[in-house]
Design an enzyme around this catalytic site. Structure first.
Site, PDB file in Angstrom:
ATOM      1  N   THR A  60     -24.986  11.048 -80.917  1.00 49.38           N
ATOM      2  CA  THR A  60     -25.960   9.962 -81.007  1.00 49.38           C
ATOM      3  C   THR A  60     -26.347   9.744 -82.467  1.00 49.38           C
ATOM      4  O   THR A  60     -25.742  10.338 -83.379  1.00 49.38           O
ATOM      5  CB  THR A  60     -27.158  10.224 -80.048  1.00 49.38           C
ATOM      6  OG1 THR A  60     -27.977   9.052 -80.038  1.00 49.38           O
ATOM      7  CG2 THR A  60     -27.988  11.433 -80.447  1.00 49.38           C
ATOM      8  N   LYS A  64     -22.678   8.531 -84.874  1.00 47.91           N
ATOM      9  CA  LYS A  64     -21.677   7.843 -84.037  1.00 47.91           C
ATOM     10  C   LYS A  64     -20.505   7.286 -84.846  1.00 47.91           C
ATOM     11  O   LYS A  64     -19.387   7.210 -84.344  1.00 47.91           O
ATOM     12  CB  LYS A  64     -22.337   6.724 -83.225  1.00 47.91           C
ATOM     13  CG  LYS A  64     -23.125   7.226 -82.040  1.00 47.91           C
ATOM     14  CD  LYS A  64     -23.628   6.072 -81.187  1.00 47.91           C
ATOM     15  CE  LYS A  64     -24.172   6.574 -79.874  1.00 47.91           C
ATOM     16  NZ  LYS A  64     -24.485   5.506 -78.934  1.00 47.91           N
ATOM     17  N   GLU A  76      -8.986   3.565 -77.471  1.00 48.81           N
ATOM     18  CA  GLU A  76      -9.054   2.142 -77.815  1.00 48.81           C
ATOM     19  C   GLU A  76     -10.512   1.673 -77.821  1.00 48.81           C
ATOM     20  O   GLU A  76     -10.929   0.904 -78.679  1.00 48.81           O
ATOM     21  CB  GLU A  76      -8.217   1.345 -76.800  1.00 48.81           C
ATOM     22  CG  GLU A  76      -7.966  -0.101 -77.175  1.00 48.81           C
ATOM     23  CD  GLU A  76      -8.873  -1.104 -76.474  1.00 48.81           C
ATOM     24  OE1 GLU A  76      -8.913  -2.254 -76.924  1.00 48.81           O
ATOM     25  OE2 GLU A  76      -9.559  -0.756 -75.494  1.00 48.81           O
ATOM     26  N   ASN A  85     -19.161   8.115 -78.882  1.00 49.86           N
ATOM     27  CA  ASN A  85     -20.337   8.780 -78.288  1.00 49.86           C
ATOM     28  C   ASN A  85     -19.960   9.999 -77.454  1.00 49.86           C
ATOM     29  O   ASN A  85     -20.835  10.736 -77.021  1.00 49.86           O
ATOM     30  CB  ASN A  85     -21.174   7.790 -77.456  1.00 49.86           C
ATOM     31  CG  ASN A  85     -20.612   7.577 -76.066  1.00 49.86           C
ATOM     32  OD1 ASN A  85     -19.410   7.684 -75.844  1.00 49.86           O
ATOM     33  ND2 ASN A  85     -21.480   7.262 -75.119  1.00 49.86           N
ATOM     34  N   GLY A 127     -26.847  -3.910 -83.472  1.00 45.11           N
ATOM     35  CA  GLY A 127     -26.697  -2.507 -83.884  1.00 45.11           C
ATOM     36  C   GLY A 127     -25.658  -1.792 -83.032  1.00 45.11           C
ATOM     37  O   GLY A 127     -24.780  -2.422 -82.432  1.00 45.11           O
ATOM     38  N   GLY A 128     -25.789  -0.463 -82.970  1.00 43.02           N
ATOM     39  CA  GLY A 128     -24.797   0.357 -82.275  1.00 43.02           C
ATOM     40  C   GLY A 128     -24.610  -0.014 -80.809  1.00 43.02           C
ATOM     41  O   GLY A 128     -23.473  -0.184 -80.351  1.00 43.02           O
ATOM     42  N   GLY A 244     -32.711  -0.370 -68.510  1.00 41.34           N
ATOM     43  CA  GLY A 244     -31.662   0.382 -69.204  1.00 41.34           C
ATOM     44  C   GLY A 244     -31.269   1.729 -68.620  1.00 41.34           C
ATOM     45  O   GLY A 244     -30.337   2.371 -69.108  1.00 41.34           O
TER      46      GLY A 244
END
Ligand code: NAP
Length: 277
Positions: A60, A64, A76, A85, A127-128, A244
């Site tokens: 995390t 990452k 891929e 991750n 972002g990520g 989430g």
């Protein structure tokens, strides 16, 4: 023989729900392994990888992307997203993948039987997590993906990916939400707006949400709180919403599958995580 060791690495590492989920999985499956939270500073990352002490680990913030040079190979998904991750040890070294994008898709399928195919999407944040969602969207055949982030450079780096990967040519800058929202099927919040200090804030206000078609879905990948201000506003006008926690469960079961070719069922993982919140 000692137990196989698994961990989540990051820095600083706050309370993580991953040990709860993966240790339950090990126990259920009779796997002789343990999973811990392992704070690793950036300067210690290479050393941690070189020791080869862990059979697998999750990665995390902030590692990452910086983990990439230390891995023998990446999938891929990790290559396309540009971040890892989940890592596993093999005979030839550590190899990495990224389960965030597929975890997001798994959540959509389980929660609402929803696919991104042919959908017009508006995404807040570049972002990520947003990068992983972009991967999920291009993989699913989304029709358009408009992104808003105050840091335009981050959006630009995603838009410019179409030079190397034609699938990315569905991505555009979101300049004026007012004009896009009436044609939008799915709105996604992939920013931290709605948690901690911004718990009473929302990336879209009520009048913007009212511009969405009645069939639109509003998704917030924040899971603490479960009901963000964005989701409360969307619910108040009858829009369908998803929080989430399912993405967290999804990326976790896919990590288990990467390590062991088996995993907790999505619903069981989600219930565990909800109980751990
Ligand atoms: P990140 O890399 O810091 O990205 C967040 C991005 O949002 C940043 O580029 C930030 O820009 C931008 N942003 C801030 N305010 C904005 C606004 N009002 N409108 C549009 N963009 C805005 O964080 P991340 O790792 O992607 O995580 C984002 C959120 O997703 C966090 O809340 C995290 O908890 C959640 N998340 C959930 C899961 C899950 O499994 N459910 C997984 C990963 C992340 P600046 O940098 O300029 O502020």
């Amino acid at each position: 023989m000692s137990k196989n060791k698994y961990a989540v690495i990051g820095y600083p590492l706050g309370y993580s729900l991953s040990p709860l989920m993966h240790n339950h999985f090990f126990k259920k499956e009779g796997i002789d392994a343990s999973y811990i939270s392992l704070p690793i500073k950036t300067e210690d990352l290479k050393k941690m990888v070189d020791t080869g002490e862990y059979a697998g680990f999750n990665v995390t913030i902030p590692h990452k992307e910086s983990i990439l040079p230390y891995l023998t190979k990446v999938t891929e998904a990790a290559q396309t997203i540009g971040a890892v991750n989940t890592v596993k040890k093999t005979a030839t070294g550590y190899i990495g993948t990224n389960t965030d994008g597929d975890g997001f898709l798994l959540m959509l399928k389980h929660e609402k039987n929803l696919s991104l195919n042919d959908k017009n999407i508006v995404l807040y944040g570049a972002g990520g997590a947003a990068k992983a969602i972009c991967y999920g969207a291009i993989k699913s055949g989304a029709k358009s993906l408009y992104i808003y982030d105050p840091d335009q450079q981050k959006v630009e780096s995603l838009v410019s990916k179409s030079k190397y990967d034609l699938r990315y040519n569905i991505i555009r800058f979101l300049k004026d939400p007012q004009t896009m929202l009436p044609q939008t099927d799915i709105v996604i919040n992939a920013t931290p707006i709605g948690m901690e200090k911004t718990i009473n804030e929302s990336v879209l206000n009520l009048s913007e949400l009212k511009l969405l078609p009645k069939h639109a879905y509003v998704i917030d990948i924040i899971y603490a709180p479960l009901q963000t201000q964005l989701l409360k506003l969307a619910n108040s006008i009858g829009l369908q919403t998803i929080n989430g926690i399912g993405m967290l469960a999804g990326q976790g079961v896919l990590a288990e599958d990467y390590w062991f070719n088996k995993s907790l069922p999505y619903e069981e993982a989600k219930t565990l995580l909800l109980n751990g919140l």
